[in-house]
Design a protein around this motif. Sequence first.
Motif, PDB file in Angstrom:
ATOM      1  N   GLU A  75       0.646  -1.107   0.105  1.00 38.90           N
ATOM      2  CA  GLU A  75       0.208   0.042   0.208  1.00 38.90           C
ATOM      3  C   GLU A  75       0.863   1.416   0.015  1.00 38.90           C
ATOM      4  O   GLU A  75       1.863   1.322   0.657  1.00 38.90           O
ATOM      5  CB  GLU A  75      -1.051  -0.058   1.171  1.00 38.90           C
ATOM      6  N   ILE A  76       0.451   2.330  -0.623  1.00 39.14           N
ATOM      7  CA  ILE A  76       0.970   3.516  -0.993  1.00 39.14           C
ATOM      8  C   ILE A  76       0.319   4.570   0.033  1.00 39.14           C
ATOM      9  O   ILE A  76      -0.761   4.847  -0.020  1.00 39.14           O
ATOM     10  CB  ILE A  76       1.065   4.164  -2.184  1.00 39.14           C
ATOM     11  N   ILE A  77       0.968   4.573   1.351  1.00 39.26           N
ATOM     12  CA  ILE A  77       0.354   5.439   2.532  1.00 39.26           C
ATOM     13  C   ILE A  77       0.409   6.934   2.133  1.00 39.26           C
ATOM     14  O   ILE A  77      -0.811   7.514   2.281  1.00 39.26           O
ATOM     15  CB  ILE A  77       1.210   5.211   3.531  1.00 39.26           C
ATOM     16  N   PHE A  78       1.345   7.554   1.445  1.00 38.88           N
ATOM     17  CA  PHE A  78       1.472   8.972   1.470  1.00 38.88           C
ATOM     18  C   PHE A  78       2.243   9.254   0.321  1.00 38.88           C
ATOM     19  O   PHE A  78       3.403   8.872   0.029  1.00 38.88           O
ATOM     20  CB  PHE A  78       2.032   9.624   2.620  1.00 38.88           C
ATOM     21  N   VAL A  79       1.965  10.319  -0.491  1.00 42.95           N
ATOM     22  CA  VAL A  79       2.812  10.616  -1.518  1.00 42.95           C
ATOM     23  C   VAL A  79       2.965  12.179  -1.785  1.00 42.95           C
ATOM     24  O   VAL A  79       1.969  12.824  -1.482  1.00 42.95           O
ATOM     25  CB  VAL A  79       2.326  10.131  -2.779  1.00 42.95           C
ATOM     26  N   ALA A  80       3.980  12.492  -2.242  1.00 44.86           N
ATOM     27  CA  ALA A  80       4.184  14.247  -2.078  1.00 44.86           C
ATOM     28  C   ALA A  80       5.241  14.449  -3.520  1.00 44.86           C
ATOM     29  O   ALA A  80       5.869  13.469  -3.706  1.00 44.86           O
ATOM     30  CB  ALA A  80       4.760  14.781  -0.786  1.00 44.86           C
ATOM     31  N   GLU A  81       5.170  15.649  -3.802  1.00 49.16           N
ATOM     32  CA  GLU A  81       5.911  16.198  -4.889  1.00 49.16           C
ATOM     33  C   GLU A  81       6.689  17.477  -4.394  1.00 49.16           C
ATOM     34  O   GLU A  81       5.932  18.600  -4.221  1.00 49.16           O
ATOM     35  CB  GLU A  81       5.411  16.313  -6.419  1.00 49.16           C
ATOM     36  N   LEU A  82       8.033  17.339  -4.266  1.00 50.69           N
ATOM     37  CA  LEU A  82       8.692  18.358  -3.706  1.00 50.69           C
ATOM     38  C   LEU A  82       9.635  19.495  -4.748  1.00 50.69           C
ATOM     39  O   LEU A  82      10.412  18.750  -5.381  1.00 50.69           O
ATOM     40  CB  LEU A  82       9.696  18.120  -2.646  1.00 50.69           C
ATOM     41  N   SER A  83       9.087  20.509  -4.872  1.00 53.12           N
ATOM     42  CA  SER A  83       9.750  21.705  -6.136  1.00 53.12           C
ATOM     43  C   SER A  83      10.755  22.408  -5.400  1.00 53.12           C
ATOM     44  O   SER A  83      10.544  23.021  -4.421  1.00 53.12           O
ATOM     45  CB  SER A  83       8.707  22.361  -6.451  1.00 53.12           C
ATOM     46  N   HIS A  84      11.912  22.239  -6.021  1.00 54.39           N
ATOM     47  CA  HIS A  84      13.149  22.800  -5.527  1.00 54.39           C
ATOM     48  C   HIS A  84      13.078  24.146  -6.147  1.00 54.39           C
ATOM     49  O   HIS A  84      12.378  24.759  -6.809  1.00 54.39           O
ATOM     50  CB  HIS A  84      14.391  21.997  -5.750  1.00 54.39           C
ATOM     51  N   ARG A  85      14.054  25.249  -5.377  1.00 56.63           N
ATOM     52  CA  ARG A  85      14.163  26.560  -5.948  1.00 56.63           C
ATOM     53  C   ARG A  85      15.746  26.754  -6.447  1.00 56.63           C
ATOM     54  O   ARG A  85      15.944  27.903  -6.152  1.00 56.63           O
ATOM     55  CB  ARG A  85      13.733  27.478  -4.682  1.00 56.63           C
ATOM     56  N   GLY A  86      16.302  25.775  -6.778  1.00 60.84           N
ATOM     57  CA  GLY A  86      17.718  26.094  -7.430  1.00 60.84           C
ATOM     58  C   GLY A  86      17.864  26.883  -8.328  1.00 60.84           C
ATOM     59  O   GLY A  86      18.812  27.814  -8.003  1.00 60.84           O
ATOM     60  N   GLN A  87      16.891  27.258  -9.316  1.00 59.32           N
ATOM     61  CA  GLN A  87      17.063  28.175 -10.329  1.00 59.32           C
ATOM     62  C   GLN A  87      16.812  29.599  -9.696  1.00 59.32           C
ATOM     63  O   GLN A  87      17.525  30.547  -9.998  1.00 59.32           O
ATOM     64  CB  GLN A  87      15.865  27.922 -11.568  1.00 59.32           C
TER      65      GLN A  87
END
Length: 428
Positions: A75-87
């Motif tokens: 089971e996939i409990i939790f998912v997230a997509e983290l956007s970086h600020r390198g640029q």
Amino acid sequence: MKVFVLDTEKRISAPVHSAEARLLLSQQKAAVFRRFPFTIILKESAKEEPEPLRLKTDPGSRTTGMAIVNDTTGEIIFVAELSHRGQRIKSLLENRRAIRRSRRNRKTRYRKPRFLNRTRTENWLPPSLKSRVHNIETWVHRFRRFCNIRAISTELVRFDMQLMENPGISGAEYQQGELAGYEVREYLLEKWERKCAYCGKRNIPLEIEHIVPKSGGGSDRVSNLTLACNSCNVRKGNRPVREFLKRKPEVLKKILAQAKAPLKDAAAVNATRWDLYHILKKTGLPVETGSGGLTKFNRVRRGMEKTHWADAACVGKSTPAGLFQMHKGVLGITATGHGSRQMCRVDRYGFPRTGAKPRQKDVRGFQTGDMVRAVVPTGKKAGVYEGRVAVRTSGSFNIKTDTGTVQGIGWKRCRILHHSDGYSYTHI
């Protein structure tokens, strides 16, 4: 995604379905502990020991996918997509450098250059890449506070460069089988932007094509490979690319240049891979690693669509044979930073336009970036507003909501929902 749960002593409990969390809140058996990620705290001690979970990350140059998976059930409990600020960091540093250079040229024109006097520590990384590592480190520690993480999986390399540079390599079982092709295909899809190199068509089946045909002395190295649709591949046949594109010199020039160009995003990932790996090892948890080709191999075998969080769920050999997600939803996390320490604002030419006064970050217990809820009972601005607040020393705040910015809301009308922590959140 499920809801994280803490008991009355802030010990980790098993995550629950959002419907169960709503029921606990409505029955006043629990209270909201944190908005992002959404966490509730029970008003009684937990009786059951939570199952061990695995945190999986798919580091990217711009966006990192994160997934919490139960290895036992799949089971996939939790998912997230983290956007970086390198640029963004790179742009700010370049602007600061230009302003300083202009000021030094005006004020200390004859000063000798001192850039050669500076030394860098071992394994130094530029701030734009270091921030990416710190973002992932921050969220690994946060997830460990709210759920029972007992293992970590991460992509150590985006692509297996040794295999692609020497396609005849042998010795490892996966390199001799289907996975070897996935390494090369995934690299080419990224490098050639998932379109035909000759006609530019997208969303069609693409075939691996030799720029210099093998009958003409071409090799299987990735620098000699590109992607082409079936019709272009058939029309080119075994002709040299210069002959095939002699009537399209611009396309020929672009293909020859792109064939030699490195993959910028993959280079950024490879530059930070060991730094990230050593930071994850410091957690004391077992860390499993895998390549990008293995990730795609797992994802295709399980019939999952191409997303950052899906790639994260499929990282490593420990991926369960069957993955499922009972409650859909993805938390979008964007790194925004903690504000600026710049005391004096400048115009577009680099000249000061404000006084050099330290700003007051905290006003009446609020600071810019806090998520607040304001209830205005009467007046022209009567209503309920939720959003990010921008503070003023006068106590009259601005609130940025989904529909726009509301100005002049008194601090007494505001209640904090989520303190500013350097990130903004959306539900994807």
